[in-house]
Scaffold this active site. Sequence first.
Site, PDB file in Angstrom:
ATOM      1  CB  SER A 132      85.175  10.896  53.738  1.00  0.00           C
ATOM      2  OG  SER A 132      86.295  11.077  54.462  1.00  0.00           O
ATOM      3  CE1 TYR A 171      82.239  11.578  70.398  1.00  0.00           C
ATOM      4  CE2 TYR A 171      81.840  10.496  72.254  1.00  0.00           C
ATOM      5  CZ  TYR A 171      82.192  10.443  70.879  1.00  0.00           C
ATOM      6  OH  TYR A 171      81.656   9.300  70.262  1.00  0.00           O
ATOM      7  CB  ALA A 173      77.180  18.483  75.532  1.00  0.00           C
ATOM      8  CE  LYS A 175      79.045  11.158  68.966  1.00  0.00           C
ATOM      9  NZ  LYS A 175      78.758  10.890  67.550  1.00  0.00           N
ATOM     10  CB  ILE A 202      83.146   0.639  68.290  1.00  0.00           C
ATOM     11  CG1 ILE A 202      81.712   0.754  68.769  1.00  0.00           C
ATOM     12  CG2 ILE A 202      83.093  -0.376  67.047  1.00  0.00           C
ATOM     13  CD1 ILE A 202      80.873  -0.551  69.255  1.00  0.00           C
TER      14      ILE A 202
HETATM   15  P1  NAI Z   1      86.802   7.315  63.122  1.00  0.00           P
HETATM   16  O1  NAI Z   1      87.528   8.571  63.510  1.00  0.00           O
HETATM   17  O2  NAI Z   1      87.266   6.138  62.640  1.00  0.00           O
HETATM   18  O3  NAI Z   1      85.841   7.914  61.769  1.00  0.00           O
HETATM   19  C1  NAI Z   1      85.259   9.148  61.922  1.00  0.00           C
HETATM   20  C2  NAI Z   1      84.882   9.298  60.442  1.00  0.00           C
HETATM   21  O4  NAI Z   1      84.254  10.795  60.376  1.00  0.00           O
HETATM   22  C3  NAI Z   1      85.897   9.525  59.536  1.00  0.00           C
HETATM   23  O5  NAI Z   1      85.729   8.996  58.168  1.00  0.00           O
HETATM   24  C4  NAI Z   1      86.249  11.409  59.358  1.00  0.00           C
HETATM   25  O6  NAI Z   1      86.878  11.655  58.147  1.00  0.00           O
HETATM   26  C5  NAI Z   1      84.884  11.668  59.357  1.00  0.00           C
HETATM   27  N1  NAI Z   1      84.777  12.936  59.584  1.00  0.00           N
HETATM   28  C6  NAI Z   1      85.143  13.684  60.960  1.00  0.00           C
HETATM   29  N2  NAI Z   1      84.743  15.029  60.746  1.00  0.00           N
HETATM   30  C7  NAI Z   1      84.256  15.063  59.801  1.00  0.00           C
HETATM   31  C8  NAI Z   1      83.671  16.375  59.026  1.00  0.00           C
HETATM   32  N3  NAI Z   1      83.840  17.522  59.630  1.00  0.00           N
HETATM   33  N4  NAI Z   1      83.116  16.132  57.770  1.00  0.00           N
HETATM   34  C9  NAI Z   1      82.959  15.032  57.115  1.00  0.00           C
HETATM   35  N5  NAI Z   1      83.511  13.848  57.800  1.00  0.00           N
HETATM   36  C10 NAI Z   1      84.184  13.994  58.846  1.00  0.00           C
HETATM   37  O7  NAI Z   1      85.618   7.242  64.140  1.00  0.00           O
HETATM   38  P2  NAI Z   1      84.566   6.055  64.559  1.00  0.00           P
HETATM   39  O8  NAI Z   1      85.112   5.372  65.659  1.00  0.00           O
HETATM   40  O9  NAI Z   1      84.369   5.235  63.306  1.00  0.00           O
HETATM   41  O10 NAI Z   1      83.268   6.872  64.605  1.00  0.00           O
HETATM   42  C11 NAI Z   1      82.247   6.919  63.843  1.00  0.00           C
HETATM   43  C12 NAI Z   1      80.964   7.731  64.568  1.00  0.00           C
HETATM   44  O11 NAI Z   1      80.805   6.931  65.759  1.00  0.00           O
HETATM   45  C13 NAI Z   1      81.330   8.904  65.445  1.00  0.00           C
HETATM   46  O12 NAI Z   1      80.557   9.800  65.251  1.00  0.00           O
HETATM   47  C14 NAI Z   1      81.758   8.649  66.767  1.00  0.00           C
HETATM   48  O13 NAI Z   1      81.488   9.822  67.634  1.00  0.00           O
HETATM   49  C15 NAI Z   1      80.696   7.202  66.948  1.00  0.00           C
HETATM   50  N6  NAI Z   1      81.071   6.564  68.209  1.00  0.00           N
HETATM   51  C16 NAI Z   1      82.363   5.836  68.169  1.00  0.00           C
HETATM   52  C17 NAI Z   1      82.603   5.091  69.200  1.00  0.00           C
HETATM   53  C18 NAI Z   1      83.764   4.231  69.077  1.00  0.00           C
HETATM   54  O14 NAI Z   1      84.071   3.543  70.224  1.00  0.00           O
HETATM   55  N7  NAI Z   1      84.693   4.092  68.067  1.00  0.00           N
HETATM   56  C19 NAI Z   1      81.843   4.866  70.354  1.00  0.00           C
HETATM   57  C20 NAI Z   1      80.355   5.772  70.249  1.00  0.00           C
HETATM   58  C21 NAI Z   1      80.138   6.591  68.931  1.00  0.00           C
END
Ligand code: NAI
Length: 257
Positions: free
Chosen positions: A49, A165, A167, A169, A198
Amino acid sequence: MTAAVSVAPSPGMRELDGQVALVTGGSRGIGRAVAKALAEGGAKIAVVSRDGVRADQAAEELPGEGHRGFACDVSDSGPAAQTLKAAEELVGEVSILVNNAGITRDNILLRMKNEEWDEVMLVNLKGAFNMTQAVSRGMMKRRQGVILNVSSVVGLSGNAGQANYAASKAGLIGFTKSVARELAPRNIRCNAIAPGFIRTDMTASLGEGVVDGLVELIPLGRLGEPEDVAGVARFLAGPWARYITGQTVSVDGGMVM
Ligand code: NAI
């Protein structure tokens, strides 16, 4: 005809015993749930993280022993490679990589700033490239590995206000297929998961009205939970999925069919 081969673990064993999984963005949300599911399957976890304290805390809270947290911005190739090295020294040779770290910088096309485009590409797409490149050398040598890329349903369908976003994904899906083809001869599988909406910090800012509108588009009639995604990740990481590569599995309550 080939002889039947059992993929079930021996009695008393879990299917991921002996494996090490590196999960980016593993300190919260989907990444955290995936880390927990893989730990429940028997894997040791390297939680990556941006925030080292949160990574350590998340690692400590996982079931089982031997997990560690690592601070790393995955969008930078140097730190990504160093983190992999540190994880392999402290946790073990990484056999499962989950590229989950992701961000949004939403804006309508006409107002989208260069930085909003670039930041999203750097974290969501280049971050996955950085970690995959770093991990693949060891996996190729050992002729074993699983790579999971967390894409999104909007990478398949597009979404107004998310050109950057979507693009990134969609790019991850092309990346997944290419890596799957390139590394399959070395017994390395690479798949993508496309979550729908989610319930995490990423979607927490959506107003109630927006959520109600979204739920109407979801045949299963609810937003997803991180655990809904985590179960699929555990399946794809394990032996039951040993003949699956290059695929994108939607976990979206039927939103996009
Ligand atoms: P979140 O924002 O709760 O968690 C994202 C995590 O990525 C955090 O732990 C953050 O510290 C970490 N992160 C961000 N930039 C970073 C970097 N440069 N280096 C290292 N770590 C980094 O998001 P969530 O919802 O848990 O999303 C997780 C994945 O699922 C993402 O790739 C998101 O695009 C994808 N996603 C989420 C959806 C949703 O509805 N929540 C739907 C579809 C995809």
